[in-house]
Design a protein around this motif. Structure first.
Motif, PDB file in Angstrom:
ATOM      1  N   ILE A  33      51.655  46.944  44.223  1.00  0.00           N
ATOM      2  CA  ILE A  33      51.673  47.624  42.925  1.00  0.00           C
ATOM      3  C   ILE A  33      52.743  47.006  42.028  1.00  0.00           C
ATOM      4  O   ILE A  33      52.556  46.840  40.820  1.00  0.00           O
ATOM      5  CB  ILE A  33      51.918  49.137  43.118  1.00  0.00           C
ATOM      6  CG1 ILE A  33      50.702  49.791  43.781  1.00  0.00           C
ATOM      7  CG2 ILE A  33      52.201  49.813  41.781  1.00  0.00           C
ATOM      8  CD1 ILE A  33      50.903  51.243  44.141  1.00  0.00           C
ATOM      9  N   SER A  34      53.870  46.628  42.634  1.00  0.00           N
ATOM     10  CA  SER A  34      54.947  46.016  41.858  1.00  0.00           C
ATOM     11  C   SER A  34      54.539  44.675  41.273  1.00  0.00           C
ATOM     12  O   SER A  34      55.096  44.226  40.269  1.00  0.00           O
ATOM     13  CB  SER A  34      56.184  45.833  42.742  1.00  0.00           C
ATOM     14  OG  SER A  34      56.681  47.069  43.193  1.00  0.00           O
ATOM     15  N   GLN A  35      53.556  44.008  41.898  1.00  0.00           N
ATOM     16  CA  GLN A  35      53.134  42.687  41.435  1.00  0.00           C
ATOM     17  C   GLN A  35      52.018  42.753  40.393  1.00  0.00           C
ATOM     18  O   GLN A  35      51.627  41.717  39.848  1.00  0.00           O
ATOM     19  CB  GLN A  35      52.665  41.857  42.631  1.00  0.00           C
ATOM     20  CG  GLN A  35      53.751  41.593  43.658  1.00  0.00           C
ATOM     21  CD  GLN A  35      53.227  40.821  44.852  1.00  0.00           C
ATOM     22  OE1 GLN A  35      52.554  39.814  44.713  1.00  0.00           O
ATOM     23  NE2 GLN A  35      53.549  41.305  46.043  1.00  0.00           N
ATOM     24  N   ILE A  36      51.521  43.950  40.123  1.00  0.00           N
ATOM     25  CA  ILE A  36      50.495  44.082  39.103  1.00  0.00           C
ATOM     26  C   ILE A  36      51.140  44.072  37.721  1.00  0.00           C
ATOM     27  O   ILE A  36      52.198  44.669  37.495  1.00  0.00           O
ATOM     28  CB  ILE A  36      49.706  45.397  39.298  1.00  0.00           C
ATOM     29  CG1 ILE A  36      48.858  45.320  40.561  1.00  0.00           C
ATOM     30  CG2 ILE A  36      48.807  45.686  38.098  1.00  0.00           C
ATOM     31  CD1 ILE A  36      48.086  46.583  40.855  1.00  0.00           C
ATOM     32  N   SER A  37      50.493  43.390  36.819  1.00  0.00           N
ATOM     33  CA  SER A  37      50.971  43.346  35.441  1.00  0.00           C
ATOM     34  C   SER A  37      50.325  44.491  34.655  1.00  0.00           C
ATOM     35  O   SER A  37      49.115  44.511  34.464  1.00  0.00           O
ATOM     36  CB  SER A  37      50.597  41.999  34.811  1.00  0.00           C
ATOM     37  OG  SER A  37      50.934  41.974  33.444  1.00  0.00           O
TER      38      SER A  37
END
Length: 558
Positions: free
Chosen positions: A170-174
């Protein structure tokens, strides 16, 4: 089609009305009944372009027939699943349906998809407004996949998204400021900073459901922002305490609906009353299921009143008219506090002799609508019926919407179980049933009749799981009713597996647990290729699932 006194028949209705009728029929009725009635109806079905296909529970032959009968551009909603009941269904669908031609598709749900199929499907679609997906074994490590999902989220069409990504992914989603999402459901954990990041980008987001996850609060996070677009928030299986709730709710002051299941030391009506008056002035609906620990042993319902005294103020009973009920469990001195109607969809039922309860709603025991949200239940039938014998006056609330049931049996199957269960459950509504019992006990014919009598009442039962490693294939064949479509059992003998598949010809799928020998899998796969060609297999975590196709003519003759 016979005419009536006014000269009106189904065949005389204009096409527009017939299209509306098709909209409320299931797809198999449309394709295999309505379409075959006459030439006009056949022509109408061929041009009908609002199909909503849900393939989570379907036979392999019907799946294939439906795929052959519908034009891709006529599908507006699609659900595909690689769960045990429809093993490898998504690849089967991809082999026969070009997603590029599904130009009217607006809603897509994918269960246990792998990232290769996810790429194949989502790269071909750009106008999806509702997307829901879970990944096979968290099979979501590809950065290209995260990039694709980010582009879908920032697209101009997507309004509703459900997924099960890990906190790291989730942290890597823009989360672009172009995001027009209005509803978001997340199955995995998410921390407070991530939540604020999402809310700061998704300015149209009105509803968030954090399903089966824990919100981790970072105390150093800036909470000066207020995300007023959010009006609905659900926290399931939460571990928040009072300070965590205050911090989280301080940034979403426009909530009209709030639901929390779980938490720590939250059974305080005064805390919630003050917080709502201070921070949630627009809140109109508050649902909760809160656990608690009693400091003293309680002996009767009157003493249970002390646990919910803070929920008996004018704010709760008159201003908001929010009522609660409390279940106190004697053995652990723990309790659960529920808003009414009870909002939890799954519960565990304990014998009345083992618990006490009190409600601020005087008609709780008589108002069966208070349990309408409960769809799943676990119970120990042996202990429940033993408790009922000790207290002949005992009664249980009626659960009229229950569709999924898990029954534990400690010893032999109890006599009069049907009459007992029918007093608080409509057995004919049960669709999914799991039974955990000891069938190594020597069952004579009369005792087996008690079990078959129970199955006779479950007329709408679709999925059955028998959790027992000692049960014989012959006993299974004699017990399982022919209206069951999906069956799961623990069995290790390859010959028993073949026997079940041969004898239980009415099944759409069968799943074998504790299946560990790879050579047996190959043996069974080769045997199926001869006897049930077209069947698909999935082996995962020592579980072998088979989506069964039709038996060959020679097999049927045998």
């Amino acid at each position: 089609m016979t005419s009536n006194s006014h000269g009106f028949t189904l065949g005389t209705l204009p096409n527009e009305l017939l299209y509306r009728i098709l909209g409320i029929l299931d797809n198999q009725t449309i394709l295999f009944s309505f379409r075959l009635t006459c030439r006009r109806f056949y022509s109408i079905v061929q041009t009908y372009n609002h199909y909503q296909l849900d393939f989570r529970s379907v036979s392999k032959p019907n799946f294939r027939s439906i795929c052959r009968s519908i034009h891709p551009e006529h599908i507006v909603s699609l659900t595909l699943s690689n769960e045990n009941q429809t093993a490898n269904q998504i690849k089967c669908f991809l082999s026969s349906f070009p997603f590029q031609q599904m130009t009217r598709l607006r809603s897509l749900t994918l269960f246990k998809i792998d990232y290769q199929d996810f790429h194949t499907i989502l790269q071909a679609l750009s106008t999806i407004s509702s997307l829901s997906l879970t990944f096979s074994n968290n099979n979501f490590q590809n950065s290209e996949t995260l990039s694709l999902l980010s582009s879908i989220i920032s697209g101009r069409y997507l309004r509703s998204l459900t997924f099960d990504l890990s906190t790291e992914n989730i942290s890597q989603i823009s989360w672009s400021n172009d995001c027009l999402l209005q509803s978001l459901t997340i199955f995995q954990s998410i921390d407070f900073t991530q939540l604020c990041t999402i809310l700061s980008s998704a300015l149209q987001l009105k509803k968030i459901v954090l399903q089966d996850c824990i919100v981790t609060i970072n105390r150093d996070t800036d909470v000066s922002m207020a995300y007023t677009q959010l009006i609905s928030l659900t926290l399931n299986d939460s571990e928040l305490d009072m300070s965590g709730c205050e911090l989280l709710l301080s940034v979403v002051p426009s909530l009209e609906y709030f639901r929390i299941i779980g938490g720590s030391q939250l059974c305080d009506g005064s805390f919630w009353e003050n917080l709502i008056k201070k921070q949630l002035l627009k809140l109109t609906k508050f649902e909760f299921g809160l656990p608690g620990e009693a400091s003293l042993t309680l002996n009767n319902s009157s003493e249970v009143q002390t646990l919910i005294a803070s929920f008996r103020t004018a704010f709760w009973l008159e201003v908001k008219q929010w009522f609660v009920t409390c279940y106190y469990f004697k053995s652990s001195s723990s309790y659960c506090l529920y808003s009414l109607p009870i909002c939890k969809s799954n519960v565990k039922l304990f014998p009345n002799k083992d618990k006490l309860f009190y409600s601020t709603y005087s008609y709780f025991s008589q108002d069966i609508s208070m349990t309408d949200n409960i769809k799943e239940m676990q119970l120990n039938l042996t202990k429940l019926m033993a408790g009922d014998k000790d207290d002949q006056a005992t009664t249980y609330p009626y659960f009229r919407n229950l569709t999924k049931l898990l029954i534990d049996i400690d010893d032999e199957w109890p006599m009069n179980s049907v009459e007992f269960l029918s007093s608080f459950i409509n057995l004919s509504h049960i669709v999914n049933l799991t039974i955990r019992l000891n069938l190594s006990i020597k069952y004579d014919f009369d005792k087996l009749l008690h079990i078959t009598h129970f199955f006779d009442q479950t007329s709408h039962l679709q999925s059955l799981v028998i959790d027992n490693s000692e049960i014989s294939a012959e006993t299974i064949c004699s017990l399982v009713p022919h209206h069951v479509r999906h069956f799961q059992v623990t069995i290790s003998s390859i010959q028993d597996m073949k026997l079940l598949i041969e004898q239980m010809v009415y099944l759409w799928s069968i799943t074998f647990e504790a299946f560990s020998a790879e050579d047996l899998e190959i043996d069974l796969s080769n045997w199926l290729a001869e006897t049930r060609p077209g069947s698909t297999l999935k082996y995962e975590n020592s579980v072998l699932s088979i989506w069964l196709d039709r038996a060959t003519t020679s097999t049927n003759k045998q």
